[in-house]
Design a protein around this motif. Structure first.
Motif, PDB file in Angstrom:
ATOM      1  N   UNK A   1     -40.800 -18.611 -29.326  1.00 43.52           N
ATOM      2  CA  UNK A   1     -39.942 -17.868 -30.250  1.00 43.52           C
ATOM      3  C   UNK A   1     -40.080 -18.367 -31.679  1.00 43.52           C
ATOM      4  N   UNK A   2     -40.298 -17.411 -32.585  1.00 48.08           N
ATOM      5  CA  UNK A   2     -40.330 -17.684 -34.020  1.00 48.08           C
ATOM      6  C   UNK A   2     -39.302 -16.837 -34.768  1.00 48.08           C
ATOM      7  N   UNK A   3     -38.512 -16.057 -34.005  1.00 44.96           N
ATOM      8  CA  UNK A   3     -37.483 -15.204 -34.590  1.00 44.96           C
ATOM      9  C   UNK A   3     -36.113 -15.588 -34.057  1.00 44.96           C
ATOM     10  N   UNK A   4     -35.097 -15.354 -34.874  1.00 46.40           N
ATOM     11  CA  UNK A   4     -33.724 -15.617 -34.451  1.00 46.40           C
ATOM     12  C   UNK A   4     -33.164 -14.370 -33.767  1.00 46.40           C
ATOM     13  N   UNK A   5     -33.290 -14.322 -32.435  1.00 45.98           N
ATOM     14  CA  UNK A   5     -32.760 -13.215 -31.637  1.00 45.98           C
ATOM     15  C   UNK A   5     -31.533 -13.647 -30.850  1.00 45.98           C
ATOM     16  N   UNK A   6     -30.764 -14.556 -31.432  1.00 49.58           N
ATOM     17  CA  UNK A   6     -29.632 -15.165 -30.735  1.00 49.58           C
ATOM     18  C   UNK A   6     -28.668 -14.123 -30.168  1.00 49.58           C
ATOM     19  N   UNK A   7     -28.193 -13.214 -31.029  1.00 48.34           N
ATOM     20  CA  UNK A   7     -27.171 -12.254 -30.605  1.00 48.34           C
ATOM     21  C   UNK A   7     -27.688 -11.311 -29.525  1.00 48.34           C
ATOM     22  N   UNK A   8     -28.933 -10.870 -29.662  1.00 42.64           N
ATOM     23  CA  UNK A   8     -29.516  -9.955 -28.677  1.00 42.64           C
ATOM     24  C   UNK A   8     -29.652 -10.649 -27.324  1.00 42.64           C
ATOM     25  N   UNK A   9     -30.176 -11.863 -27.324  1.00 38.41           N
ATOM     26  CA  UNK A   9     -30.381 -12.605 -26.073  1.00 38.41           C
ATOM     27  C   UNK A   9     -29.046 -12.892 -25.398  1.00 38.41           C
ATOM     28  N   UNK A  10     -28.041 -13.273 -26.176  1.00 40.96           N
ATOM     29  CA  UNK A  10     -26.721 -13.561 -25.618  1.00 40.96           C
ATOM     30  C   UNK A  10     -26.117 -12.321 -24.970  1.00 40.96           C
ATOM     31  N   UNK A  11     -26.296 -11.178 -25.621  1.00 39.70           N
ATOM     32  CA  UNK A  11     -25.704  -9.943 -25.098  1.00 39.70           C
ATOM     33  C   UNK A  11     -26.385  -9.514 -23.801  1.00 39.70           C
ATOM     34  N   UNK A  12     -27.704  -9.634 -23.759  1.00 40.96           N
ATOM     35  CA  UNK A  12     -28.456  -9.181 -22.588  1.00 40.96           C
ATOM     36  C   UNK A  12     -28.376 -10.188 -21.445  1.00 40.96           C
ATOM     37  N   UNK A  13     -28.519 -11.436 -21.763  1.00 42.95           N
ATOM     38  CA  UNK A  13     -28.629 -12.468 -20.724  1.00 42.95           C
ATOM     39  C   UNK A  13     -27.302 -13.144 -20.389  1.00 42.95           C
ATOM     40  N   UNK A  14     -26.316 -13.041 -21.287  1.00 43.66           N
ATOM     41  CA  UNK A  14     -25.036 -13.678 -21.035  1.00 43.66           C
ATOM     42  C   UNK A  14     -24.987 -15.107 -21.561  1.00 43.66           C
ATOM     43  N   UNK A  15     -23.807 -15.690 -21.589  1.00 39.94           N
ATOM     44  CA  UNK A  15     -23.615 -17.027 -22.144  1.00 39.94           C
ATOM     45  C   UNK A  15     -24.033 -18.137 -21.190  1.00 39.94           C
ATOM     46  N   UNK A  16     -24.335 -17.766 -19.950  1.00 38.37           N
ATOM     47  CA  UNK A  16     -24.700 -18.793 -18.968  1.00 38.37           C
ATOM     48  C   UNK A  16     -26.120 -19.310 -19.175  1.00 38.37           C
TER      49      UNK A  16
END
Length: 219
Positions: free
Chosen positions: A168-183
């Motif tokens: 990863x070279x991009x900040x996709x924090x919000x997208x990953x959290x929404x799709x994958x969950x906080x776990x």
């Protein structure tokens, strides 16, 4: 056999087996190729022909997600206009989200070669430690400051091993959290000003230590 490896300077079979596998790897005729399209068909010609290859990609149009066999959250992907790429790996590796500018690497080797994905993960960890203080190997992921920057997965097909790496070279924090969950592990990314994508890609190629390879780039 034990007498042979002792004469070669080895004290145990494990060390001999490891060095033998590395020797074969370093003398394998790899095709080194830049890919521009993110699909599962990219690796197919090499798997069918059982041809060792190093495939890589940095630039692409759109966002993609490599999904395991049991994935079912396609509505979440649609929300962010993310295209699903079904690579055929099992559920334990999880979904891998990738976007333009990330470094994608795929290494294909013969199944008989006694090398697994950890071989490259350990080398990658050692390399990153030259630039960052807190680098950890966590199963099939690499974390920097407890944030996941590299995800990986292994696919077995037609007596071939396919090692996939999403760096990863991009900040996709919000997208990953929404799709994958906080776990899931907290998402992070590598600063391209510290380690450019091309530089890390070239390090992977050095680890193959190829000598007589067919090297070309599609432009």
């Amino acid at each position: 056999m034990s007498e042979y490896i002792a004469q070669a300077g080895y004290t145990n079979l494990e060390e001999y087996t490891k060095d033998k596998a590395e020797y074969i790897l370093h003398h394998t005729d790899f095709t080194i190729k830049q890919e521009k399209i993110v699909t599962s068909n990219v690796i197919l010609p090499f798997i069918v022909k059982r041809k060792p290859a190093f495939l890589w990609m940095i630039e692409n149009n759109g966002n993609y997600a490599f999904v395991p066999t049991n994935f079912n959250k396609y509505d979440k992907l649609a929300k962010y206009n993310i295209n699903a790429v079904k690579m055929g790996y099992d559920a334990k590796n999880g979904i891998i989200i990738t976007s333009n500018g990330d470094l994608r690497i795929c290494i294909l080797i013969d199944y008989s070669l006694n090398i697994d994905i950890d071989y490259f993960l350990f080398k990658c960890k050692d390399y990153l430690e030259q630039f960052f203080d807190n680098v950890k190997l966590d199963n099939n992921d690499i974390l920097i400051n407890d944030k996941k920057v590299i995800g990986s997965a292994t696919i077995h097909k037609n007596n071939m091993k396919c090692f996939m790496f999403q760096i990863s070279y991009n900040n996709n924090y919000d997208i990953i959290r929404d799709i994958c969950g906080k776990s899931v592990k907290e998402p992070g990314y590598i600063d391209m000003n510290i380690i450019p994508q091309e530089k890390l890609k070239d390090e992977f190629i050095k680890w193959l230590q190829f000598f007589e390879v067919m090297y070309y780039i599609n432009r």
